[in-house]
Design an enzyme around this catalytic site. Structure first.
Site, PDB file in Angstrom:
ATOM      1  N   ASP A 209       0.809  -1.218   0.000  1.00  0.00           N
ATOM      2  CA  ASP A 209       0.000   0.000   0.000  1.00  0.00           C
ATOM      3  C   ASP A 209       0.843   1.270   0.000  1.00  0.00           C
ATOM      4  OD1 ASP A 209       0.713  -0.896   2.652  1.00  0.00           O
ATOM      5  OD2 ASP A 209      -0.580   0.652   3.484  1.00  0.00           O
TER       6      ASP A 209
ATOM      7  N   GLU B 261      -0.541  -1.742   5.404  1.00  0.00           N
ATOM      8  CA  GLU B 261       0.423  -1.654   6.505  1.00  0.00           C
ATOM      9  C   GLU B 261       0.370  -0.289   7.163  1.00  0.00           C
ATOM     10  OE1 GLU B 261       3.665  -0.591   8.822  1.00  0.00           O
ATOM     11  OE2 GLU B 261       3.441   0.302   6.834  1.00  0.00           O
ATOM     12  N   GLU B 262       0.161   0.757   6.368  1.00  0.00           N
ATOM     13  CA  GLU B 262       0.258   2.117   6.887  1.00  0.00           C
ATOM     14  C   GLU B 262      -0.736   2.411   8.008  1.00  0.00           C
ATOM     15  OE1 GLU B 262       2.613   4.019   6.372  1.00  0.00           O
ATOM     16  OE2 GLU B 262       3.501   3.400   4.476  1.00  0.00           O
TER      17      GLU B 262
ATOM     18  N   ARG C 173      18.392  -6.300  14.914  1.00  0.00           N
ATOM     19  CA  ARG C 173      18.733  -6.638  16.294  1.00  0.00           C
ATOM     20  C   ARG C 173      17.775  -7.721  16.765  1.00  0.00           C
ATOM     21  NH1 ARG C 173      19.159  -3.108  20.317  1.00  0.00           N
ATOM     22  NH2 ARG C 173      18.021  -4.336  21.843  1.00  0.00           N
TER      23      ARG C 173
END
Length: 386
Positions: free
Chosen positions: A75, A132-133, A172
């Site tokens: 998106d 996702e936004e 990480r």
């Protein structure tokens, strides 16, 4: 293994095509069709409309039982693009200002390579996610049976990072990105004349005390060593005027932290503070706490796999294995709550090429890193599915 110049040229064309025709949220008919048709042209089995517009491509090779999931987001953002290059957005008020066009192109490139070479033993799931936004796409796919319909042992994600040099990679174990939560506190007092405040209950005074109280959540309720967090009040709205004490105040704000334990503490402390101050003043309140993104927490084992693949592609000196956590958020976190996996960041470039910040109207994905991203995905698959 080699990502050929021809494949990089194809990925660049795919990426720029998606950039020209950005779509937002769950409304991705052009983007989803484009990606699904490319996967099918590679000979990959495609399932559409998972979590509304999500796509899963499945590629099997050999007799191995192991499987892996690779996820890209599709998106764009509701931003008017300021760029003037040929592949600028043709959809007014929408643009790929976060590089999801590049993420999808890199994963398509990896899918093309793996479908042609069949250089692994097991099953690869190419997951293309909507929305996702707004933080809803990953959960929508999960709720629609993503991990029940497809047997996925582990899940991996990758995002470009402006300001990090091309050819650089950072990750990480543990918390990589913060949660994002919003809150709304509505305080109801008794309004009246500004000259006679003793006849009412002033919600401005109550609200001001609440805001000051919220600042003690991080400093007095969370560990200064183990529980980094941010609590910010960002709006303070009343229904009063110059000579009228209001009857209502609304406070809104944003919270970020790196573990779900901290998230729960913040919510509990916040309501306790609001309730106590309002009770002391005789005011009423309504409290809403909405979590949009969970913390992005990488599994140590899958992070080791990601690091090994990145070193093979980029060289050990270019891979940061224990970067500082970031206070931005990512809804891949919802997938990591269900399956072990790793989310990583790849340099988009610095200064004039690739250095423009995400969510900026002048941003553009750096096509020179498409080969790096596709090679990383291929390396990860070949390392894990042997």
């Amino acid at each position: 293994m080699t990502i050929t110049p021809q494949l990089i040229t194809q990925m660049t064309e795919w990426r720029r095509h998606m950039h020209r025709f950005p779509e937002c949220g769950f409304d991705l008919p052009l983007t989803a069709d484009f990606i699904a048709e490319k996967l099918e042209s590679f000979g990959i089995e495609v399932t559409r409309n998972i979590g509304q517009q999500g796509i899963v491509g499945v590629l099997r090779c050999g007799n191995g039982d192991a499987s892996i999931g690779l996820r890209a987001d599709m998106d764009a953002l509701f931003i008017q693009e300021d760029n003037s290059f040929e592949h600028r957005s043709l959809h007014d008020g929408k643009m790929h200002a976060c590089g999801h066009d590049g993420h999808s192109a890199m994963l398509l490139g990896a899918a093309c390579y793996l479908a042609n070479t069949k250089s692994f033993n097991g099953t690869v799931h190419f997951i293309f996610q909507p929305d996702e936004e707004h933080g809803e796409g990953a959960q929508a796919m999960i709720d629609d049976g993503l991990f029940e319909r497809f047997r996925i042992d582990s899940i991996y994600g990758l995002h470009n990072m402006p300001g990090l040099a091309e050819g650089q990679f950072m990750v990480r174990p543990g918390s990589l990105m913060a949660s994002e939560s919003s809150f709304e506190i509505v305080i109801n007092g008794v309004g009246g004349h500004a000259a006679m405040p003793h006849r009412g209950i002033d919600p401005i005074v109550v609200g001001s005390q609440v805001i000051l109280g919220l600042q003690t959540i991080v400093s007095r309720n969370l560990s200064a060593i183990e529980e980094t967090a941010v609590v910010s009040a960002t709006e303070f709205v009343t229904n009063g005027t110059v000579n009228v004490i209001p009857s209502q105040v609304t406070i809104k704000g944003d919270c970020r932290c790196f573990t779900e334990d901290s998230l729960a503490k913040i919510e509990q402390c916040m309501e306790r503070i609001v309730a106590g101050i309002c009770q002391a003043a005789g005011a009423q309140y309504n409290f809403t706490f909405t979590n949009t993104f969970y913390p992005t927490v990488n599994n140590p084992l899958q992070t080791e796999h990601a690091i090994r693949a990145a070193i093979a592609v980029l060289g050990e000196s270019n891979v940061e294995t224990n970067c500082l956590p970031l206070t931005i958020s990512e809804d891949f976190s919802s997938m990591l709550r269900v399956k072990p996996g790793c989310y990583a960041l790849m340099g988009n470039g610095v200064e004039s090429v690739g250095g423009c910040a995400l969510h900026n109207p002048e941003y553009d994905f750096n096509d020179r890193i498409l080969g790096h991203g596709a090679h990383y995905w291929v390396q990860l698959v070949c390392d894990q599915l042997i």
